[in-house]
Design a protein around this motif. Structure first.
Motif, PDB file in Angstrom:
ATOM      1  N   GLN A 143      56.106  43.022  44.031  1.00  0.00           N
ATOM      2  CA  GLN A 143      54.891  43.787  43.731  1.00  0.00           C
ATOM      3  C   GLN A 143      54.134  43.161  42.555  1.00  0.00           C
ATOM      4  O   GLN A 143      52.911  43.139  42.530  1.00  0.00           O
ATOM      5  CB  GLN A 143      55.243  45.241  43.444  1.00  0.00           C
TER       6      GLN A 143
ATOM      7  N   MET B 173      52.330  40.361  43.909  1.00  0.00           N
ATOM      8  CA  MET B 173      51.151  40.834  44.657  1.00  0.00           C
ATOM      9  C   MET B 173      50.029  41.220  43.725  1.00  0.00           C
ATOM     10  O   MET B 173      48.862  40.918  43.980  1.00  0.00           O
ATOM     11  CB  MET B 173      51.539  42.032  45.534  1.00  0.00           C
ATOM     12  N   SER B 174      50.350  41.879  42.622  1.00  0.00           N
ATOM     13  CA  SER B 174      49.224  42.220  41.741  1.00  0.00           C
ATOM     14  C   SER B 174      48.667  40.959  41.081  1.00  0.00           C
ATOM     15  O   SER B 174      47.460  40.869  40.865  1.00  0.00           O
ATOM     16  CB  SER B 174      49.541  43.345  40.746  1.00  0.00           C
TER      17      SER B 174
ATOM     18  N   GLY C  19      46.331  39.752  43.430  1.00  0.00           N
ATOM     19  CA  GLY C  19      45.216  40.670  43.672  1.00  0.00           C
ATOM     20  C   GLY C  19      45.261  41.276  45.060  1.00  0.00           C
ATOM     21  O   GLY C  19      44.229  41.627  45.613  1.00  0.00           O
ATOM     22  N   ILE C  20      46.478  41.366  45.634  1.00  0.00           N
ATOM     23  CA  ILE C  20      46.558  42.049  46.938  1.00  0.00           C
ATOM     24  C   ILE C  20      47.258  43.394  46.759  1.00  0.00           C
ATOM     25  O   ILE C  20      48.057  43.558  45.835  1.00  0.00           O
ATOM     26  CB  ILE C  20      47.247  41.199  48.038  1.00  0.00           C
ATOM     27  N   LYS C  21      46.915  44.294  47.649  1.00  0.00           N
ATOM     28  CA  LYS C  21      47.403  45.656  47.479  1.00  0.00           C
ATOM     29  C   LYS C  21      48.850  45.762  47.950  1.00  0.00           C
ATOM     30  O   LYS C  21      49.208  45.236  48.997  1.00  0.00           O
ATOM     31  CB  LYS C  21      46.511  46.601  48.288  1.00  0.00           C
ATOM     32  N   ALA C  22      49.649  46.438  47.142  1.00  0.00           N
ATOM     33  CA  ALA C  22      51.056  46.603  47.491  1.00  0.00           C
ATOM     34  C   ALA C  22      51.254  47.782  48.413  1.00  0.00           C
ATOM     35  O   ALA C  22      50.937  48.901  48.055  1.00  0.00           O
ATOM     36  CB  ALA C  22      51.867  46.805  46.214  1.00  0.00           C
TER      37      ALA C  22
ATOM     38  N   SER D 244      53.309  50.762  49.835  1.00  0.00           N
ATOM     39  CA  SER D 244      54.169  51.553  48.961  1.00  0.00           C
ATOM     40  C   SER D 244      55.648  51.492  49.310  1.00  0.00           C
ATOM     41  O   SER D 244      56.493  51.813  48.509  1.00  0.00           O
ATOM     42  CB  SER D 244      53.683  53.005  48.949  1.00  0.00           C
TER      43      SER D 244
END
Ligand code: URA
Length: 302
Positions: A285, A288-289, A292-295, A297
């Motif tokens: 995660q 991913m941040s 800049g991509i959305k994790a 959940s």
């Protein structure tokens, strides 16, 4: 007086840098091209104050890699526009890419050919003893323009048979981890610290890893991912020049020559201890941040 002091400080610095290099420490590069320029300027005796300061920072940040082999520059082909430093002695005379600061980013369309050239340079590699037991050289897999790159330790039996990284059980789990990030395996780039299978899947010896690293360095330079994920301690050690437990290295973003680097557990370890998957997911995660991509959940199920 100040001049004399500065000169002797610079001379001492130059001696220290030379000493580090002779030990096989080249982690000045971790700080990017600027540190390299600073270090080279100091060696040439032309450093400005800020360059000298930068070099001191880089030198003190440098971490010794385990048991490096001695240097020799004799087998290195001349590098055209790039600055080189002396290299490690190789088992064979086969050429390796010169160790240089990162070149400008290659246009996307040139990357496949540049990677193919690295593969060609590797040839039927006999540069270290891993050549004796391998079937196939495992170069890499994935997108030459990937934003995310995974680096493992070295091929296992399945990878050695197929010539592709992470295709066995650990590879299945890695695929699931990638899918959980909302990505496809074809969208990332996957490589290893060593390209030949170590006997009995043992950890690569330092001379094997150090011999193979210039090729991985060149692959990273060409692909120039935005984020690197080091899978396991061996990958972290040779990419970041640090030794330690994964627990001590994960949970933060490291810098590999200007590329944000996340350290996480090797999938083979996660197969042995699935309770740590939750922790690995936190690392992914973080990657991913950084991308800049959305994790999504949910953690990977695998
Ligand atoms: N383990 C690794 O480190 N790399 C592979 O390619 C496969 C298993």
């Amino acid at each position: 007086m100040t001049d004399t002091l500065q000169k002797s400080t610079l001379q001492e610095l130059a001696a220290r840098l030379e000493f580090y290099r002779e030990l096989g420490i080249y982690d000045f590069y971790r700080r990017g091209a600027a540190a390299t320029v600073a270090a080279d300027s100091v060696l040439a005796g032309v450093a400005t104050d800020s360059q000298a300061q930068h070099a001191v920072t880089a030198a003190s940040a440098a971490t010794e890699r385990p048991q490096p082999a001695p240097f020799s520059s004799s087998s290195i082909p001349p590098a055209s526009q790039e600055s080189t430093i002396p290299r490690r002695t190789l088992v064979s005379d086969q050429p390796v890419p010169p160790l240089v600061s990162f070149a400008p980013v290659l246009p996307a369309e040139q990357r496949p050919a540049a990677l193919a050239a690295v593969r060609e340079l590797i040839g039927e590699c006999q540069r270290c003893q891993l050549a004796q037991g391998r079937n196939k050289i495992v170069f890499a897999d994935g997108d030459p323009n990937a934003q995310l790159m995974f680096v493992g330790e070295g091929p296992g039996a399945d990878e050695d048979a197929q010539g592709l990284p992470f295709v066995g059980r650990a590879g299945q789990l890695l695929n699931n981890m990638i899918a959980a990030m909302g990505l496809k395996r074809e969208q990332v780039y996957i490589a290893n610290i060593v390209k030949c299978r170590p006997p009995q899947n043992r950890k690569p010896e330092p001379d094997e890893a150090n011999t193979c690293m210039p090729f991985l360095e060149r692959q990273i330079e060409i692909v120039r991912p935005r984020v690197l994920v080091a899978l396991g301690a061996t990958a972290a050690t040779y990419l970041l020049g640090m030794r330690g437990s994964i627990a001590s290295m994960r949970g933060r973003i490291h810098d590999y020559r200007g590329i944000q680097t996340v350290v996480t557990y090797h999938p083979a370890f996660l197969l042995r201890d699935p309770t740590q998957k939750k922790e690995a997911w936190k690392d992914l995660q973080m990657a991913m941040s950084a991308l800049g991509i959305k994790a999504p959940s949910r953690a990977p199920q695998a």
